[in-house]
Design a protein around this motif. Sequence first.
Motif: not given
Length: 294
Positions: A182, A266, A268
């Motif tokens: 992550r 991001r 993830e």
Amino acid sequence: MSDPNPYLANPYLDWVRGLEASLRAAAALEPPAPAEAPAPAPAGTPERTALIFAPHPDDEVIVGALALRLQRELGFRVTDVAVTLGSNLARRPGRLAELRAACRALGFALALPVPDGLSGINPRAEQAEPENWEAAVAAVAALLEAHRPAVVFLPHEHDWNVTHTGTHRLVLAAMRRLPALRCLTVETEFWGAMAAPNLMVESSAEDVAELVSALALHRGEVARNPYHLRLPAWMIDNVRRGAELVGGQGGTAPDLAFATLYRLRRWEAGAWHEVLPAGQVLGRHGSLAPLFAG
């Protein structure tokens, strides 16, 4: 009677001539002497570690404006991952020495996936050279797992140069190997402009001069093409592009001199997620913390 020399009446002529004279004067400057010791770098933690996946030695500087600010303003430990050392085997030892000097100048750490840099990193390699590609993905995944970075810099998928686009595919494949990874990703551009950057980051004149100086330490490369002298012009033009692409079409341009464009997302659960509802401009006095401290 018309003016026999209409250029004399042009109010911008002296300014343009000054730019030309300044560029020629800069070409006569001696590159800086390599530092004997690295600039002080923060110790860093997994929460404050950034990896720059640079396709070639020098890319770490060209796209490094945001990384430099992360280091100085938020205490990030920045590590340049030299994906390749170039295709010229004879130049690799020299390019590595130049790269070490540039990283010392900026206070960046340096890591290599393999001691001599990877080879054959291009979009067709996955199918054409599957064993080499698999080894490269495994090496990059091992680096990601070891460093557990909070931020990963990588070229965007259409950055024209085949090693740049290959590096994008390589890092993406390695991230997919790590289900628990992550991090924030910062996609970069140089040879091919991004169609949809969402972050424009200003640099001060002092930071730009430092980047130019570090880029000049790649002596063998800038000797054949003095692109370090054109880095400020590229960053000036980024403000023009970013005013529309990041700030919004038809909007008022921000009062910036130098900037670099990025795409922030991001990573993830094996996929990208948007983090910015709209494009964002980070001036040199603005805080990076809202985006990068959490």
